[in-house]
Write an enzyme that holds these catalytic residues in place. Structure first.
Site, PDB file in Angstrom:
ATOM      1  N   SER A  73      15.178  48.885   0.439  1.00 21.29           N
ATOM      2  CA  SER A  73      15.495  49.752  -0.702  1.00 21.29           C
ATOM      3  C   SER A  73      16.880  49.536  -1.285  1.00 21.29           C
ATOM      4  O   SER A  73      17.208  50.145  -2.310  1.00 21.29           O
ATOM      5  CB  SER A  73      15.325  51.221  -0.312  1.00 21.29           C
ATOM      6  OG  SER A  73      13.958  51.554  -0.231  1.00 21.29           O
ATOM      7  N   LYS A 211      23.883  52.983  -1.370  1.00 19.86           N
ATOM      8  CA  LYS A 211      22.423  53.009  -1.261  1.00 19.86           C
ATOM      9  C   LYS A 211      22.028  52.540   0.129  1.00 19.86           C
ATOM     10  O   LYS A 211      22.541  51.539   0.637  1.00 19.86           O
ATOM     11  CB  LYS A 211      21.760  52.102  -2.303  1.00 19.86           C
ATOM     12  CG  LYS A 211      20.220  52.173  -2.283  1.00 19.86           C
ATOM     13  CD  LYS A 211      19.741  53.502  -2.793  1.00 19.86           C
ATOM     14  CE  LYS A 211      18.224  53.704  -2.610  1.00 19.86           C
ATOM     15  NZ  LYS A 211      17.900  54.121  -1.213  1.00 19.86           N
ATOM     16  N   THR A 212      21.112  53.274   0.736  1.00 20.26           N
ATOM     17  CA  THR A 212      20.555  52.894   2.034  1.00 20.26           C
ATOM     18  C   THR A 212      19.278  52.084   1.844  1.00 20.26           C
ATOM     19  O   THR A 212      18.706  52.039   0.758  1.00 20.26           O
ATOM     20  CB  THR A 212      20.242  54.134   2.877  1.00 20.26           C
ATOM     21  OG1 THR A 212      19.342  54.973   2.136  1.00 20.26           O
ATOM     22  CG2 THR A 212      21.504  54.901   3.217  1.00 20.26           C
ATOM     23  N   GLY A 213      18.836  51.475   2.916  1.00 17.42           N
ATOM     24  CA  GLY A 213      17.565  50.759   2.936  1.00 17.42           C
ATOM     25  C   GLY A 213      17.059  50.673   4.357  1.00 17.42           C
ATOM     26  O   GLY A 213      17.849  50.738   5.312  1.00 17.42           O
TER      27      GLY A 213
END
Length: 270
Positions: A73, A211-213
């Site tokens: 993501s 932003k994480t993923g």
């Protein structure tokens, strides 16, 4: 005469040895500051922190920082820019209608805006955008921004999820440098919208964007946290990825980065 030259050479050699020892001790201290959060929770991964001008760079596990992993993501950063630039969506408040399909993540089961879709990492939202954009759009943007490597052929609504798109921590940082510097091909309006999406926290004189993923189609999985910090000490880019065994590991992504930023004096103590 010969004795004086010999003494000067001896002093020079001693000074060089002292300098190397000092640099070595600084490097060890820098390494420890970044390694400690990983060691404390016994997790394998890498973290790269770099100044905007590239003059200062701290890295834990440099070999892994150069290795590509599935983007997951974190690709929503570039995917949002592409959707905005292609005028598929007008801004953070643009509505994405839910079709009634029930998903395991309850926060996805409603109408979204681009802003909410980014924050809850709504997979179906970005899959819909990807299908609307089409496969021909992506390779050019990925190449132009240096966003890792896209294996072809690829499935247009799966490539960031299934491992077809891979990127290293160093490439994440290089890409984010372009984001902060607002480099083409995207417009200032595109970047302004993205900054609103990415803003996570702010305090007196600082803002944290990120932003994480989470890539789950492998064992172990891969957890990401990428972004940048703007504050009194300038702009600092960061990219972390770690091995994950389960969802219980996910909070470590942000906590490790925050600990490291605080250890470097870039972020006030929480």
């Amino acid at each position: 005469m010969g004795l004086n030259i010999k003494r000067r050479k001896t002093r020079l050699a001693a000074a060089i040895s002292l300098l190397f020892a000092l640099l070595s001790s600084i490097a060890q201290a820098d390494s420890h500051a970044l390694a400690q959060p990983f060691d404390a929770v016994k997790v394998q991964g890498t973290l790269l922190i770099e100044s905007l001008d590239g003059a200062t760079r701290w890295v834990h596990n440099p070999e892994r920082a150069a290795e590509r992993y599935p983007a997951a993501s974190t690709f929503k950063v570039l995917n949002s820019l592409i959707a905005l630039h292609e005028r598929l969506i007008s801004g953070p408040d643009s509505r994405i209608a839910w079709d009634g399909t029930e998903y395991e993540m309850s926060v996805w089961n409603r109408d979204q805006t681009l802003d909410s879709a980014f924050r809850v990492s709504c997979v179906w939202c970005y899959q819909r955008l990807a299908r609307a954009l089409g496969p021909a759009v992506y390779p050019g943007y990925i190449q132009a921004t240096g966003y890792g490597q896209l294996r072809q052929p690829f499935v247009v609504d799966q490539f960031w999820l299934d491992g077809s798109l891979r990127i290293s921590a160093q490439e994440q940082v290089n890409f984010l440098r372009g984001v902060v510097q607002r480099q083409p091909p995207f417009s200032r309006a595109d970047y302004a919208s993205l900054a609103r999406l990415m803003l996570l926290e702010q305090g007196d004189g600082w803002q944290l964007y990120g932003k994480t993923g989470w890539f789950t189609r492998g064992k172990p999985g891969v957890g990401w946290f990428v972004g940048y910090l703007q504050g009194d000490k300038g702009t600092w880019l960061f990219a972390l990825n770690i091995d994950t065994q389960s969802a219980a590991d996910l909070p470590l992504r942000q906590s490790i980065v925050l600990q490291a930023l605080r250890a470097k004096g870039l972020l006030p103590a929480g």
